[in-house]
Design a protein around this motif. Structure first.
Motif, PDB file in Angstrom:
ATOM      1  N   UNK A  43      46.386   7.850  -2.544  1.00  0.00           N
ATOM      2  CA  UNK A  43      45.894   9.210  -2.331  1.00  0.00           C
ATOM      3  C   UNK A  43      47.060  10.184  -2.458  1.00  0.00           C
ATOM      4  N   UNK A  44      46.930  11.147  -3.348  1.00  0.00           N
ATOM      5  CA  UNK A  44      47.988  12.139  -3.486  1.00  0.00           C
ATOM      6  C   UNK A  44      47.364  13.500  -3.223  1.00  0.00           C
ATOM      7  N   UNK A  45      47.628  14.014  -2.037  1.00  0.00           N
ATOM      8  CA  UNK A  45      46.907  15.207  -1.600  1.00  0.00           C
ATOM      9  C   UNK A  45      47.179  16.414  -2.474  1.00  0.00           C
ATOM     10  N   UNK A  46      48.378  16.504  -3.017  1.00  0.00           N
ATOM     11  CA  UNK A  46      48.684  17.685  -3.833  1.00  0.00           C
ATOM     12  C   UNK A  46      48.410  17.461  -5.312  1.00  0.00           C
ATOM     13  N   UNK A  47      47.780  16.328  -5.612  1.00  0.00           N
ATOM     14  CA  UNK A  47      47.590  15.954  -7.011  1.00  0.00           C
ATOM     15  C   UNK A  47      46.872  17.018  -7.829  1.00  0.00           C
ATOM     16  N   UNK A  48      45.903  17.711  -7.188  1.00  0.00           N
ATOM     17  CA  UNK A  48      45.073  18.617  -7.966  1.00  0.00           C
ATOM     18  C   UNK A  48      45.909  19.672  -8.689  1.00  0.00           C
ATOM     19  N   UNK A  49      47.077  19.992  -8.145  1.00  0.00           N
ATOM     20  CA  UNK A  49      47.924  21.016  -8.760  1.00  0.00           C
ATOM     21  C   UNK A  49      48.653  20.483  -9.999  1.00  0.00           C
ATOM     22  N   UNK A  50      48.609  19.173 -10.195  1.00  0.00           N
ATOM     23  CA  UNK A  50      49.392  18.572 -11.264  1.00  0.00           C
ATOM     24  C   UNK A  50      48.505  17.803 -12.240  1.00  0.00           C
ATOM     25  N   UNK A  51      49.062  17.533 -13.386  1.00  0.00           N
ATOM     26  CA  UNK A  51      48.345  16.687 -14.339  1.00  0.00           C
ATOM     27  C   UNK A  51      48.309  15.267 -13.788  1.00  0.00           C
ATOM     28  N   UNK A  52      47.255  14.518 -14.123  1.00  0.00           N
ATOM     29  CA  UNK A  52      47.206  13.118 -13.710  1.00  0.00           C
ATOM     30  C   UNK A  52      48.330  12.387 -14.440  1.00  0.00           C
ATOM     31  N   UNK A  53      49.195  11.673 -13.707  1.00  0.00           N
ATOM     32  CA  UNK A  53      50.337  11.072 -14.399  1.00  0.00           C
ATOM     33  C   UNK A  53      49.897  10.113 -15.499  1.00  0.00           C
ATOM     34  N   UNK A  54      50.459  10.287 -16.685  1.00  0.00           N
ATOM     35  CA  UNK A  54      50.151   9.339 -17.747  1.00  0.00           C
ATOM     36  C   UNK A  54      51.212   8.248 -17.776  1.00  0.00           C
ATOM     37  N   UNK A  55      52.346   8.507 -17.120  1.00  0.00           N
ATOM     38  CA  UNK A  55      53.370   7.462 -16.966  1.00  0.00           C
ATOM     39  C   UNK A  55      53.450   7.154 -15.466  1.00  0.00           C
ATOM     40  N   UNK A  56      52.862   6.014 -15.049  1.00  0.00           N
ATOM     41  CA  UNK A  56      52.872   5.696 -13.618  1.00  0.00           C
ATOM     42  C   UNK A  56      54.246   5.197 -13.190  1.00  0.00           C
TER      43      UNK A  56
END
Ligand code: PLP
Length: 405
Positions: free
Chosen positions: A17-30
């Motif tokens: 769970x990444x709470x601030x994820x919505x502000x960022x692109x979904x990582x394409x490089x994990x």
């Protein structure tokens, strides 16, 4: 042709769970990605068809292969590295009122298992280069209540075991190696897991180089301890299910002490056997990727690639980069910027003593190297299927940001 059971990008770590994820692109490089193939899929199907799905023949086979690989007399499979460490501390008699020396710069499980025994973790600072326990500081932390030393081979870089063992011998203390991240790492030419201390404990969580989904392994050369650990992981049952099921006469089991359910399933073990076969490949690839990172970052004054001690051949479980820039919060800015570009990272390793669960524990001495390492390091993406192009994107993004932030 089988329909794949497991998507290559699956498993829980990618769903963190990444709470601030919505502000960022979904990582394409994990930051990490487990690798499975058809061998694992077939192995799972065989287990399901066999009808024996836990603590059975495949767990025994995995234990034998693992012990042979690391060069230990015994390997005991359990449900995680946390349960492995807890079982070892318990079996070695650590209990209420006791103290166990360990680093604060580690995953929280290192200290939790000590607390689970009713004992107290005594945090000792790390060496600024290896990020492992500083052996020179251990004697100052020993009291009449100290019952064990628990060094961590942090992110797969072996701890300075000769020095730690010298202190342990002097004070007659057992050493329990937290080798959660160290499968395939060498210390003085020997694989971690060929016991240096009394026991070594490994993790097979999906963030680790080889995984069974979740799972753990204990290695030891002590026959009596191994037999007791095997009982304790299964409710302290006197006879194993395999013995009972293959007996020609009825066998009644007994329970002579209070045990735990820390069993590994045969489904996990079947995956583990295949992952162990792939391990040399995994290691070769990671070491190559680490060399590429180090070559690129050594040119940058504001970056410090991981230090490799002369005695060690690390597995590069994680690639931890130190940010030396004087710009305030440079590490955090860098992590945010990388995430905006679709590159996931993590901070290096936490300081356990700063977490709420441990904050009330009064520190007896500063842990400044641990805190500095936590605040200035970053874990970069590293996984078996990472392409040269993906790695070049990570490298160029970091170097470019260093010039602009
Ligand atoms: C140093 C260390 N010890 C213990 C553990 C716990 O391992 P597990 O998740 O298998 O319980 C981890 C997991 O990341 C770890 O990094």
């Amino acid at each position: 042709m089988l329909t794949p059971l497991i998507p290559q990008t699956g498993l829980s770590l990618l769903m963190e769970k990444q709470t601030e994820m919505s502000a960022f692109a979904k990582p394409s490089i994990p930051v990490a990605k487990p690798y499975f193939g058809e061998a694992e899929e077939q192995a799972i199907i065989q287990v399901l068809r066999s009808g024996w799905v836990t603590q059975g023949p495949l767990v025994a086979e995995f234990e034998q292969s693992f012990a042979k690989y690391v060069g230990a007399k015994h390997a005991i499979a359990v449900s995680s590295c946390t349960t492995a460490l807890h079982l070892c501390l318990y079996a070695l008699g650590i209990g209420p009122g006791d103290e166990v020396i360990c680093p604060s710069y580690s995953f929280i499980a290192t200290a939790n298992v000590i607390v689970h025994c009713g004992a107290q973790p005594i945090f000792v600072d790390i060496d600024s280069q290896t990020y492992n326990l500083d052996p020179a500081l251990i004697p100052g932390a020993i009291t009449s209540r100290t019952k064990a030393i628990l060094p961590v081979h942090q992110v797969g870089i072996p701890a300075p075991m000769q020095e730690i063992l010298a202190v342990a011998r002097h004070y007659n203390l057992p050493v329990i190696e937290d080798a959660a991240c160290a499968i395939g790492s060498h210390y003085c030419g020997e694989l971690i897991g060929k016991p240096i201390g009394v026991v070594a404990c490994f993790s097979f969580h999906p963030r680790k180089i080889m995984t069974t989904g979740d799972g753990g392994m204990i290695t030891t050369n002590d026959d009596e301890l191994a037999a007791r650990l095997k009982r304790l992981r299964q409710h302290a049952m006197s006879t194993s299910d395999m013995v009972r099921h293959s007996a020609s006469r009825v066998v009644f089991e007994t329970y002579n002490e209070v045990g735990y359910n820390y069993r590994m399933t045969d489904i996990q073990a079947a995956i583990g056997i295949e992952q162990l076969n792939r391990l040399p490949d995994f290691l070769a690839k990671r070491r190559m990727q680490a060399v590429r990172y180090t070559e690129a970052f050594s040119q940058e004054e504001w970056l410090e690639p991981p230090f490799v001690p002369e005695y060690a051949t690390p597995n590069f479980q994680s690639y931890i980069l130190k940010i030396k820039s004087p710009v305030p919060n440079m590490r955090d800015k860098l992590m945010d910027d990388l995430l905006r570009r679709g590159i996931a990272t993590r901070r290096g390793v936490i300081c356990i003593h700063r977490e709420k669960a441990y904050i009330s524990q009064k520190l007896q001495w500063p842990l400044s190297e641990s805190e500095l390492a936590t605040d200035t390091t970053i874990t970069l993406p590293l996984y078996h299927t990472m392409t040269i192009e993906e790695q070049d994107t990570v490298i160029s993004s970091i170097i470019e940001m260093g010039r602009t932030i």
